[in-house]
Design a protein around this motif. Structure first.
Motif, PDB file in Angstrom:
ATOM      1  N   LEU A   1       0.828  -1.204   0.000  1.00 32.50           N
ATOM      2  CA  LEU A   1       0.000   0.000   0.000  1.00 32.50           C
ATOM      3  C   LEU A   1       0.865   1.257   0.000  1.00 32.50           C
ATOM      4  CD1 LEU A   1      -3.020   1.020   0.442  1.00 32.50           C
ATOM      5  CD2 LEU A   1      -2.401   1.162   2.865  1.00 32.50           C
ATOM      6  N   LYS A   2       0.438   2.228  -0.802  1.00 37.66           N
ATOM      7  CA  LYS A   2       1.138   3.506  -0.838  1.00 37.66           C
ATOM      8  C   LYS A   2       0.692   4.341   0.362  1.00 37.66           C
ATOM      9  CE  LYS A   2       2.348   5.353  -4.988  1.00 37.66           C
ATOM     10  NZ  LYS A   2       2.129   6.097  -6.253  1.00 37.66           N
ATOM     11  N   LEU A   3       1.642   4.875   1.092  1.00 33.46           N
ATOM     12  CA  LEU A   3       1.313   5.717   2.239  1.00 33.46           C
ATOM     13  C   LEU A   3       0.825   7.077   1.752  1.00 33.46           C
ATOM     14  CD1 LEU A   3       4.410   4.756   4.404  1.00 33.46           C
ATOM     15  CD2 LEU A   3       2.036   4.122   4.846  1.00 33.46           C
ATOM     16  N   GLU A   4      -0.183   7.585   2.462  1.00 35.36           N
ATOM     17  CA  GLU A   4      -0.760   8.879   2.091  1.00 35.36           C
ATOM     18  C   GLU A   4      -0.776   9.778   3.306  1.00 35.36           C
ATOM     19  OE1 GLU A   4      -4.723   8.647   0.142  1.00 35.36           O
ATOM     20  OE2 GLU A   4      -4.297   6.506   0.223  1.00 35.36           O
ATOM     21  N   SER A   5      -0.689  11.063   3.055  1.00 38.36           N
ATOM     22  CA  SER A   5      -0.809  12.045   4.115  1.00 38.36           C
ATOM     23  C   SER A   5      -2.157  11.842   4.818  1.00 38.36           C
ATOM     24  CB  SER A   5      -0.721  13.435   3.491  1.00 38.36           C
ATOM     25  OG  SER A   5      -0.811  14.397   4.496  1.00 38.36           O
ATOM     26  N   GLY A   6      -2.157  11.804   6.146  1.00 42.20           N
ATOM     27  CA  GLY A   6      -3.388  11.607   6.909  1.00 42.20           C
ATOM     28  C   GLY A   6      -3.553  10.191   7.436  1.00 42.20           C
ATOM     29  N   MET A   7      -2.676   9.283   7.023  1.00 41.89           N
ATOM     30  CA  MET A   7      -2.714   7.946   7.610  1.00 41.89           C
ATOM     31  C   MET A   7      -2.036   7.987   8.977  1.00 41.89           C
ATOM     32  SD  MET A   7      -1.865   5.551   4.313  1.00 41.89           S
ATOM     33  CE  MET A   7      -1.653   4.095   5.291  1.00 41.89           C
ATOM     34  N   VAL A   8      -2.590   7.254   9.923  1.00 39.88           N
ATOM     35  CA  VAL A   8      -1.968   7.133  11.243  1.00 39.88           C
ATOM     36  C   VAL A   8      -1.718   5.653  11.501  1.00 39.88           C
ATOM     37  CG1 VAL A   8      -2.210   7.523  13.728  1.00 39.88           C
ATOM     38  CG2 VAL A   8      -3.061   9.234  12.090  1.00 39.88           C
TER      39      VAL A   8
END
Ligand code: MF3
Ligand code: CO
Length: 251
Positions: A190-197
């Motif tokens: 999975l590609k990490l995205e801004s807003g993931m915790v």
């Protein structure tokens, strides 16, 4: 599907994580030779109530305590009991709370008195593995890149990376998607995205990475009886890079 959190939501998770950080800091200071893991659990519970939070672990799939305390060959999910910590032990303290509906989760491994050089090195390398993972938690990078960074560092030192337990998303629940393995291949997942915790939590062993569960149905121990260490932070992925929500550095 994993959820993307707004900055307001990330701040709520940070509030929960800071309660975790403050309580872990007290436990770190109070963990000494002669204390029992039950004493630490009671202290964690008392401080949780004082902060107006509730335990994230107690009652989770029937887990009986507020704290996980994993000694020596115990990897994770050690259940606090009357065991007395003695010089030379290492103990992993894993702790989480819910504050206003939001979760925080963090873990450290501590030395009791003087420990041997292998134990010391294992703890150091495992904490470094955590920070390798954190450094890889930026938008556009993939979970395989993060796992690779953790695994590479552990294996470089001849250590094993536990496969049976992984990190996880954190938010309105203790365990959200995605799963965050401490091993992987660059450019995959999975590609990490801004807003993931996400909670990043490497579990590293001196010997084989294989684990088994004790008869209490919780405690994971190394199959070969080798020492294990565990460090964990809850981290927000942001445009400005990883934000360690459970950081104890600025308490
Ligand atoms: N930090 C651990 C985890 O993320 C704590 C879970 S203990 C449990 O899996 F009791 F809540 F299961
Ligand atoms: Co966790």
């Amino acid at each position: 599907m994993h959820t993307i959190k707004s900055s307001r939501e990330i701040n709520k998770i940070k509030d929960a994580c800071q309660v975790v950080a403050e309580i872990l800091q007290v436990l770190i200071e109070e963990t000494t030779e002669g204390i029992t893991t039950n004493d630490l659990d009671r202290r964690a519970y008392e401080l949780t109530v004082k902060k107006g939070a509730t335990s994230a672990f107690k009652g989770y799939h029937g887990y009986p305590k507020s704290l996980c305390a994993s000694v020596n060959e115990e990897v994770v999910h050690g259940i606090p009991d009357n065991r007395v910590l003695k010089e030379g032990d290492i103990v992993g303290l894993d702790f989480g709370v819910v504050l206003d509906g939001w979760y925080g989760d963090s873990a450290v491994t501590l030395a009791i008195g003087k420990v041997n050089s292998e134990a010391k090195k294992l703890m150091k390398v495992t904490e470094e593995c955590l920070y390798k993972g954190i450094e890889a938690a930026y938008p556009g990078n993939r979970l395989g890149d993060l796992g690779f960074a953790v695994q590479e560092h552990a294996e470089k030192h001849g250590y094993g990376v536990v496969r049976d337990f992984v990190g996880h998303g954190v938010g309105r629940a203790l365990h959200e998607e995605p799963q965050v393995p401490n091993y992987g291949k660059k450019g995959t997942g999975l590609k990490l995205e801004s807003g993931m915790v996400i909670a990043i939590e490497p579990m590293v062993t001196v010997g084989s990475y294989k684990v088994k569960i004790l008869k209490n149905n919780w405690t994971a121990v190394t199959v070969d009886g080798s020492l294990a260490a565990h460090f964990e932070h809850t981290v927000a992925v942001t445009e400005r890079g990883p934000l360690i929500l459970s950081d104890r550095a600025r308490l």
